[in-house]
Design an enzyme around this catalytic site. Structure first.
Site, PDB file in Angstrom:
ATOM      1  N   ASN A 151      -2.762  -7.312 -10.556  1.00 58.70           N
ATOM      2  CA  ASN A 151      -2.439  -6.007 -11.132  1.00 58.70           C
ATOM      3  C   ASN A 151      -3.586  -5.492 -11.994  1.00 58.70           C
ATOM      4  O   ASN A 151      -4.072  -6.194 -12.887  1.00 58.70           O
ATOM      5  CB  ASN A 151      -1.182  -6.143 -12.012  1.00 58.70           C
ATOM      6  CG  ASN A 151      -0.816  -4.855 -12.714  1.00 58.70           C
ATOM      7  OD1 ASN A 151      -0.361  -3.902 -12.084  1.00 58.70           O
ATOM      8  ND2 ASN A 151      -1.011  -4.813 -14.025  1.00 58.70           N
ATOM      9  N   GLU A 152      -4.046  -4.289 -11.705  1.00 53.89           N
ATOM     10  CA  GLU A 152      -5.045  -3.567 -12.499  1.00 53.89           C
ATOM     11  C   GLU A 152      -6.197  -4.457 -12.978  1.00 53.89           C
ATOM     12  O   GLU A 152      -6.442  -4.623 -14.175  1.00 53.89           O
ATOM     13  CB  GLU A 152      -4.349  -2.886 -13.681  1.00 53.89           C
ATOM     14  CG  GLU A 152      -3.312  -1.872 -13.219  1.00 53.89           C
ATOM     15  CD  GLU A 152      -2.680  -1.070 -14.352  1.00 53.89           C
ATOM     16  OE1 GLU A 152      -2.826  -1.467 -15.530  1.00 53.89           O
ATOM     17  OE2 GLU A 152      -2.038  -0.044 -14.058  1.00 53.89           O
ATOM     18  N   PRO A 153      -6.941  -5.023 -12.045  1.00 51.43           N
ATOM     19  CA  PRO A 153      -8.020  -5.964 -12.409  1.00 51.43           C
ATOM     20  C   PRO A 153      -9.124  -5.334 -13.264  1.00 51.43           C
ATOM     21  O   PRO A 153      -9.764  -6.039 -14.050  1.00 51.43           O
ATOM     22  CB  PRO A 153      -8.564  -6.423 -11.050  1.00 51.43           C
ATOM     23  CG  PRO A 153      -8.165  -5.344 -10.097  1.00 51.43           C
ATOM     24  CD  PRO A 153      -6.834  -4.847 -10.578  1.00 51.43           C
TER      25      PRO A 153
END
Length: 549
Positions: free
Chosen positions: A218-220
């Site tokens: 998620n959202e690196p």
């Protein structure tokens, strides 16, 4: 579904004339008297449904929601997809259900996601909640940032940044046969063991209880900020791409039919250059060497090449998050904000409209990247929100869902949400309180002015035409003339369901006949989202009439 045809046209006409009371679709389906809801002033709007243009199939999974862990949210609409994601899932330990909040809450490792010590309880709960609510598509998140919570003991200090005893290392592939239960003493969590455990527990992606999609974390691009205890340095392009390909290959080995979603980019800056700051030239070098427009091109190209080498598709769905930058500025900006996704030349009131016009409208630009670098990849917006805790939130959400259908979005799951936004989803998935929904085949539809009124039409399997219309004016009625004259079918009756004013309830506000062959005239109150259901048979509305007598 199509309603039974059992009542004559005469009865319908009599019912239209005599019905004068008002209620929501959750009760008796009577019609609101127009004079009760309309203002004196109005504007005219022509809406053309063009049956000569090519139609599009609408993905059933755009009416989705993120999992919140409470039944109230999942009951808010007939959702068709559910995603288990967010910041908590990045450091989720599937072996014990411990997770870390990151910067959202003092970097606390705790039992926020589950009090259970049974492995993969969060995914078990996801499957159960989906079944209870009739949701067919389930998407969960796999961990790629490097470490997950090792305990549920609360706040983690900077001194305990990973590697430390407060975190377990994430390793993608284990050695040997899969154990029946994970080893809780080795300080490691294995992703292949996790996916295997899910399959053994729930069935594979083809089963009703199994997981259909796996998100590659998620959202690196935000890890260094949101999860500085496990990934204090900004993620590099090489790290993200190589990890994505490696983990995707493992999932495909275990469940070939499961769909891989990635890379869950948080917003426009990540679409453009991931997390590459002023101190790094990685992106600029790659951009120049390969002729990329933005990072999305690079990611698609990498995953396409990795797939060719692996002999299997490693990215099924390009996944982005979208939180409108202009929707929170004002009510008027919110009502126009969806246009950034689809309208050529539209400039929203935000830094996006000021500085990023070269990549707008957004969804056609993304589709062009897909077509060039990895054709056949689907598109998901697994987190989005256009804000609005009043009727403007309903109108924006209603237009967004129509846009998703028109732009070919495969899956969309709203993050957060409130009664007004959920009402818009309900208008698409259960407008009459009897599970009737927007059609599955999109028909080309235009309005005179999308700044005042947006419209999307679709045909159901039973031949009904469902037409979503919005009135974005706060004080004027919209006099809409609906033109279906390009159709060979003669439509003669229409029911108008609407959300307007200070209520999030869906009201049946009118039942009308065509004023001319395949022409309907309806009036919508100020600030309104409506579903107009058009039929070639007056007997398609028997329940309305029966409850009106």
């Amino acid at each position: 579904m199509k309603l039974k045809r059992s009542i004559s046209a005469l009865v319908l006409i009599v019912a239209i004339i005599t019905v004068m009371s008002s209620c929501s679709v959750s009760g008796r389906k009577t019609v609101t008297t127009p004079t009760d809801i309309y203002s004196d002033e109005s504007y005219d709007m022509n809406i053309v449904i063009d049956f000569t243009e090519e139609t599009k199939e609408i993905s059933p999974y755009i009416y989705g929601v993120n999992q919140y862990g409470n039944e109230e949210s999942l009951d808010a609409a007939n959702f068709t997809a559910i995603r288990q994601g967010g910041n908590r899932m990045t450091a989720y330990n599937w072996e014990t259900n411990a997770s870390n909040a990151g910067a959202d809450w003092y970097h606390s490792s705790d039992s926020n996601l589950s009090d259970s010590d049974e492995p993969a309880d969060c995914v078990r709960t996801l499957s159960e909640e989906a079944k209870e609510n009739g949701i067919t598509y389930k998407l969960t998140t796999l961990q790629m940032a490097g470490y997950v919570a090792a305990d549920k003991s609360g706040q983690v200090s900077v001194e305990n940044t990973a590697p430390s005893e407060r975190f377990n290392e994430v390793i993608f592939r284990s050695d040997g046969e899969f154990p029946d239960s994970p080893d809780l003493t080795d300080g490691v969590v294995y992703m292949d063991e996790y996916v295997n455990y899910i399959i053994n527990m729930l069935g594979d992606s083809t089963s009703k209880t199994g997981i259909q999609g796996y998100s590659l974390d998620n959202e690196p691009a935000l890890w260094a900020g949101t999860h500085s205890r496990i990934h204090p340095d900004p993620v590099t392009i090489e790290e993200l791409c190589s990890k994505s390909a490696e983990l995707a290959a493992i999932v495909k080995e275990l469940d070939p039919n499961a769909e891989i979603f990635g890379p869950a980019l948080y917003g426009y800056t990540a679409y453009d250059h991931l997390a590459d700051g002023d101190d790094s030239t990685e992106w600029e070098d790659l951009k120049e060497e390969n002729g990329y427009n933005w990072f999305i091109d690079c990611y698609l190209d990498y995953m396409c090449q990795a797939s060719e080498e692996a002999g299997v598709r490693l990215l099924d769905v390009l996944d982005i998050h979208y939180y409108s930058e202009s929707a929170g500025v004002s009510a008027e900006d919110r009502l126009q904000s969806v246009r950034t996704l689809y309208e050529e030349g539209f400039s929203e009131n935000s830094w996006i409209g000021q500085w990023c016009m070269n990549n707008l409208p957004l969804l056609p630009t993304i589709q062009a990247s897909i077509d060039e670098y990895y054709p056949g990849t689907k598109l998901a917006i697994s987190e989005y929100n256009f804000n609005g805790e009043d009727i403007t939130g309903t109108i924006a959400e209603a237009e967004a869902l129509g846009c998703f259908a028109d732009m070919g979005v495969y899956l969309a799951t709203i993050w957060g949400g409130n009664e007004y936004q959920f009402a818009a989803i309900r208008l698409y998935t259960n407008y009459d309180g009897e599970d009737s929904s927007f059609g599955g085949t999109l028909i080309s539809t235009t309005t005179d002015d999308v700044s005042l009124s947006s419209a999307y039409a679709a045909e159901t399997d039973d031949g009904l035409i469902t037409l979503m219309i919005t009135n974005k004016d706060s004080s004027l009625n919209e006099n809409a003339v609906i033109d279906l004259t390009s159709s060979e079918t003669e439509y003669i009756a229409a029911a108008v369901y609407a959300i307007y004013g200070d209520s999030s309830e869906i009201q049946l506000i009118n039942v009308v006949e065509s004023t001319d062959t395949n022409v309907f005239k309806i009036t919508l109150p100020p600030y309104c989202a409506a579903m107009v259901v058009l039929s070639d048979d007056v007997n398609d509305f028997p329940n309305i009439i029966a409850d009106s007598e």
